[in-house]
Each structure stands twice: as C-alpha cells, then as structure tokens.
Design an enzyme around this catalytic site. Structure first.
Site, PDB file in Angstrom:
ATOM      1  N   ARG A  54       0.945  -1.164   0.079  1.00 51.59           N
ATOM      2  CA  ARG A  54       0.086   0.063   0.017  1.00 51.59           C
ATOM      3  C   ARG A  54       0.910   1.190  -0.040  1.00 51.59           C
ATOM      4  O   ARG A  54       0.590   2.241  -0.795  1.00 51.59           O
ATOM      5  CB  ARG A  54      -0.864  -0.017   1.293  1.00 51.59           C
ATOM      6  CG  ARG A  54      -2.454  -0.303   1.130  1.00 51.59           C
ATOM      7  CD  ARG A  54      -2.776  -0.817   2.147  1.00 51.59           C
ATOM      8  NE  ARG A  54      -1.922  -2.045   2.706  1.00 51.59           N
ATOM      9  CZ  ARG A  54      -2.014  -3.127   2.357  1.00 51.59           C
ATOM     10  NH1 ARG A  54      -3.076  -3.263   1.442  1.00 51.59           N
ATOM     11  NH2 ARG A  54      -1.295  -4.309   2.528  1.00 51.59           N
ATOM     12  N   THR A  55       1.758   1.394   0.912  1.00 55.44           N
ATOM     13  CA  THR A  55       2.420   2.487   1.038  1.00 55.44           C
ATOM     14  C   THR A  55       3.218   3.017  -0.202  1.00 55.44           C
ATOM     15  O   THR A  55       2.949   4.230  -0.698  1.00 55.44           O
ATOM     16  CB  THR A  55       3.388   2.446   2.158  1.00 55.44           C
ATOM     17  OG1 THR A  55       2.862   2.120   3.351  1.00 55.44           O
ATOM     18  CG2 THR A  55       3.971   3.912   2.589  1.00 55.44           C
ATOM     19  N   LYS A  83      25.730  -4.179  -1.704  1.00 56.20           N
ATOM     20  CA  LYS A  83      27.163  -4.244  -1.846  1.00 56.20           C
ATOM     21  C   LYS A  83      27.826  -3.319  -0.779  1.00 56.20           C
ATOM     22  O   LYS A  83      28.917  -3.257  -0.824  1.00 56.20           O
ATOM     23  CB  LYS A  83      27.553  -3.454  -3.179  1.00 56.20           C
ATOM     24  CG  LYS A  83      26.828  -3.905  -4.547  1.00 56.20           C
ATOM     25  CD  LYS A  83      27.310  -3.024  -5.725  1.00 56.20           C
ATOM     26  CE  LYS A  83      26.688  -3.567  -6.961  1.00 56.20           C
ATOM     27  NZ  LYS A  83      26.941  -2.349  -7.991  1.00 56.20           N
ATOM     28  N   ARG A 104      11.329   3.647   3.061  1.00 58.87           N
ATOM     29  CA  ARG A 104      11.179   2.600   4.033  1.00 58.87           C
ATOM     30  C   ARG A 104      12.190   1.853   4.537  1.00 58.87           C
ATOM     31  O   ARG A 104      13.184   1.402   3.590  1.00 58.87           O
ATOM     32  CB  ARG A 104       9.973   1.878   3.800  1.00 58.87           C
ATOM     33  CG  ARG A 104       9.696   0.546   4.958  1.00 58.87           C
ATOM     34  CD  ARG A 104       8.560   0.022   4.369  1.00 58.87           C
ATOM     35  NE  ARG A 104       7.198   0.737   4.863  1.00 58.87           N
ATOM     36  CZ  ARG A 104       6.177   0.203   4.750  1.00 58.87           C
ATOM     37  NH1 ARG A 104       5.865  -1.086   4.524  1.00 58.87           N
ATOM     38  NH2 ARG A 104       5.056   0.910   5.113  1.00 58.87           N
ATOM     39  N   HIS A 132       5.433   6.013  11.491  1.00 62.73           N
ATOM     40  CA  HIS A 132       4.895   5.752  10.038  1.00 62.73           C
ATOM     41  C   HIS A 132       3.917   7.059   9.881  1.00 62.73           C
ATOM     42  O   HIS A 132       3.003   6.949   9.852  1.00 62.73           O
ATOM     43  CB  HIS A 132       4.557   4.402  10.064  1.00 62.73           C
ATOM     44  CG  HIS A 132       4.000   4.084   8.671  1.00 62.73           C
ATOM     45  ND1 HIS A 132       4.046   4.890   7.531  1.00 62.73           N
ATOM     46  CD2 HIS A 132       3.447   2.908   8.079  1.00 62.73           C
ATOM     47  CE1 HIS A 132       3.584   4.240   6.261  1.00 62.73           C
ATOM     48  NE2 HIS A 132       3.135   3.071   6.528  1.00 62.73           N
TER      49      HIS A 132
HETATM   50  C1  NCD Z   1       1.911  -1.039   8.212  1.00 60.35           C
HETATM   51  C2  NCD Z   1       3.467  -0.817   8.311  1.00 60.35           C
HETATM   52  O1  NCD Z   1       4.126  -1.050   7.377  1.00 60.35           O
HETATM   53  O2  NCD Z   1       3.901  -0.472   9.285  1.00 60.35           O
HETATM   54  N1  NCD Z   1       1.587  -0.924   6.771  1.00 60.35           N
HETATM   55  C3  NCD Z   1       1.091   0.056   5.964  1.00 60.35           C
HETATM   56  O3  NCD Z   1       2.216   0.820   5.605  1.00 60.35           O
HETATM   57  N2  NCD Z   1      -0.109   0.208   5.545  1.00 60.35           N
HETATM   58  C4  NCD Z   1       1.309  -1.931   9.082  1.00 60.35           C
HETATM   59  C5  NCD Z   1       2.037  -3.314   9.013  1.00 60.35           C
HETATM   60  O4  NCD Z   1       2.821  -3.852   8.104  1.00 60.35           O
HETATM   61  O5  NCD Z   1       1.304  -4.254   9.767  1.00 60.35           O
END
Ligand code: NCD
Length: 306
Positions: A54-55, A83, A104, A132
């Site tokens: 999703r993100t 590397k 991320r 997040h």
């Molecule tokens: C979440 C995350 O990555 O922290 N997912 C997301 O970004 N929608 C929640 C999760 O992974 O459980």
C-alpha cells in the site's frame, strides 16, 4: 508553507499544517482533475528497504496522478545497499536525481539520518518499529471524513502495540487533539513502549492498558486493529504463540457500537475475519483510498506546487 519540508515523525507538522493537508486531500478527492498536472517534470525517489504494498503503491499512484514520475527500488537486494553502500551515500545519490525521497527502512532512526544527509525533502514511510507518519495522516483523514471530527472519542488500539509503528505514530499524533481517550489492548508481551506512554502522560491523555478486546468493545468509537509484526520478533515460537491472540469477528462486532469505525493499516493476516468486511462499520479499505489522496496533498505541498 510545507515547501521543502521533510516528514520524519508525526509531530513534524503542526495541527494547522495537517489540517491544510486534509482540506487539500478532500479537494483532490472531490475534483479528480484538481492538481492533475501540477508535478509534471518532478521526480519522486521511492527507496524501499523493507516490503510494502500500500504505502509504495499509494505514493507512486499519488505522484503519477499529479503528473510526476517515480524511480527507485522495492527491495534492498536490487540496490547498492547489498554491496555495502551506507544509507547516507544512497540518500546523497538519490538527492542528486530526484525532487523528493520516500523511504522505508528496517532501522529505527533511519529516516532522521536520511533527512540530515538530504537537501531534498525526505518522507518517512516507516522506520523499523518506530514511526510511520504518512499512515498517521491517512488514519487522521479517515477519522475526520467518517466521523466529522478529530476530538472527543474513545479509540481502542488492539494487537501488536510494541512493534506496531502505525500505533506509535497515531497515538502520538492524537495526543495533540482534545478529549481523546485511548485503550491499549494487547497481551502483556506486546504492550505499548514506555517512550510513547511517557508522551501521553506528559500531555495528560487519558489512557488504559487492557488485555480483553471483547469486554472493551462497547466503549470504543474507533477500533484500530493491527497485525502481529512477525518480522520484528527474535523468536518464531513467540510469534506463533501470539499471532492469533485477537481475531475480530462478527460476534465481537455485535458487542460494538452502532457508529463504531474499524480501521487497520493493512496488511491484515488473521486479526480481522473476512466476514467483518461486509459490516458497514469496517472502514479499512476506505482508509487505504484516503491514503492516496493525503499523499497527493503531501507531495504537492512539499514540492511547492500548491
Ligand atoms: C503498516 C506498516 O508497514 O507499518 N503497513 C502499512 O504501511 N500500511 C502496518 C503493517 O505492516 O502491519
């Protein structure tokens, strides 16, 4: 106002700045043509050192819908990190090519470090079990759109509150709003970290820690379910023991309020039965859609095109 700014932690933006993002997101949702070509010629680097559906997709969809372009990687194996390149160098390099970075990373603090080495905005799309903040923007916009306000309600956070970064960010963000009571429902092994609890205590937020979801249902206005974060466990046996500790099903929903909304950052594993999806109070798919609009608002703001 937000031009050139990074977003590392939920409190990096003021309440007023977040409100302006929510208004912009609502405007974009209503008029799909609004800002459509505003980011033409701009590049977004999406650097994902950890899995995401999703993100990453919602950031890419947001940038493409604004007329901009994306480049990057979806797993560290395909980047020079494999590397041995340092994060600082990867970021300095990406900052030469792009206009903004979404990252991320499994390490807590990685986004802060990246923002210090970057001369373009860095957006934290999750740093380990820490924060997040764009999921928080998504969650707040969803609450605002579905209940009309961000104040005066009881929120129940349920599941893995120790490692769940979306919980940490949302609880911290909600501590800035009025009359929000928080119930933290988890097994004793997965309670909320002390550093978040001390933020809540310092701000005199009313909160309780509990273990029973069913009994708490009648008190909750917003239920925030979370997945047990398998990738952050040191021991697979502990994960197996705890993974199905809470399962929201029709029976538990029957004990919930009529105007309850159920949120989940997704992906879900077993913690919400699919039978709940048909319940009008299940809002997690709508929540995913608001995520794209709020990310469109965020990108157009930090890139200075609105
Ligand atoms: C979440 C995350 O990555 O922290 N997912 C997301 O970004 N929608 C929640 C999760 O992974 O459980």
């Amino acid at each position: 106002m937000l031009k050139g700014r990074s977003l590392v932690e939920p409190e990096d933006f003021s309440i007023e700045e977040m409100d302006s993002l929510f208004s912009l997101a609502e405007k974009i949702e209503k008029d799909q043509k609004y800002l459509r070509e505003s980011c033409r010629g701009k590049l977004l680097a999406t650097l994902f050192f950890e899995p995401s559906t999703r993100t990453r997709l919602s950031f890419e969809a947001a940038m493409l819908r604004l007329g901009g372009s994306c480049l990057g990687f979806a797993e560290p194996g395909s980047s020079s990190a494999s590397k041995g390149e340092s994060l600082a160098d990867t970021i300095r390099m990406a900052a030469c090519y792009a206009d903004a970075i979404v990252m991320r990373n499994p390490k807590e603090g990685a986004a802060l470090l990246a923002s210090r080495y970057s001369d373009i905005p860095v957006i934290n799309a999750g740093d380990g079990g820490h924060h997040h903040p764009t999921q928080t923007l998504t969650d707040l916009l969803t609450i605002k759109r579905l209940t009309g306000k961000i104040e005066n309600f009881t929120i129940g956070f349920c599941g893995d509150l120790k490692f769940g970064r979306t919980v940490h960010s949302l609880a911290k963000a909600l501590s800035r709003y009025n009359k929000i009571k928080m119930l933290f429902i988890s097994p004793s092994e997965l309670v909320l970290p002390d550093y978040i609890k001390s933020v809540l205590k310092n701000k005199n937020v009313e909160f309780e820690e509990r273990e029973n979801l069913e009994k708490s249902m009648p008190e909750i206005d917003v239920l925030y379910m979370t997945r047990v974060q398998r990738e952050r466990f040191f021991n697979e046996d502990d994960y197996i023991r705890l993974k199905d500790i809470y399962v929201l099903n029709s029976e538990k929903m029957a004990a919930g309020r009529e105007n309850l909304i159920v949120l989940h950052p997704l992906p879900r594993v077993n913690e919400i039965s699919i039978e709940v999806d048909a319940d009008p109070r299940a809002a997690y798919f709508a929540q995913a859609k608001y995520g794209m609009y709020v990310r469109m608002a965020l990108l157009s703001s930090i890139l200075g095109v609105v």
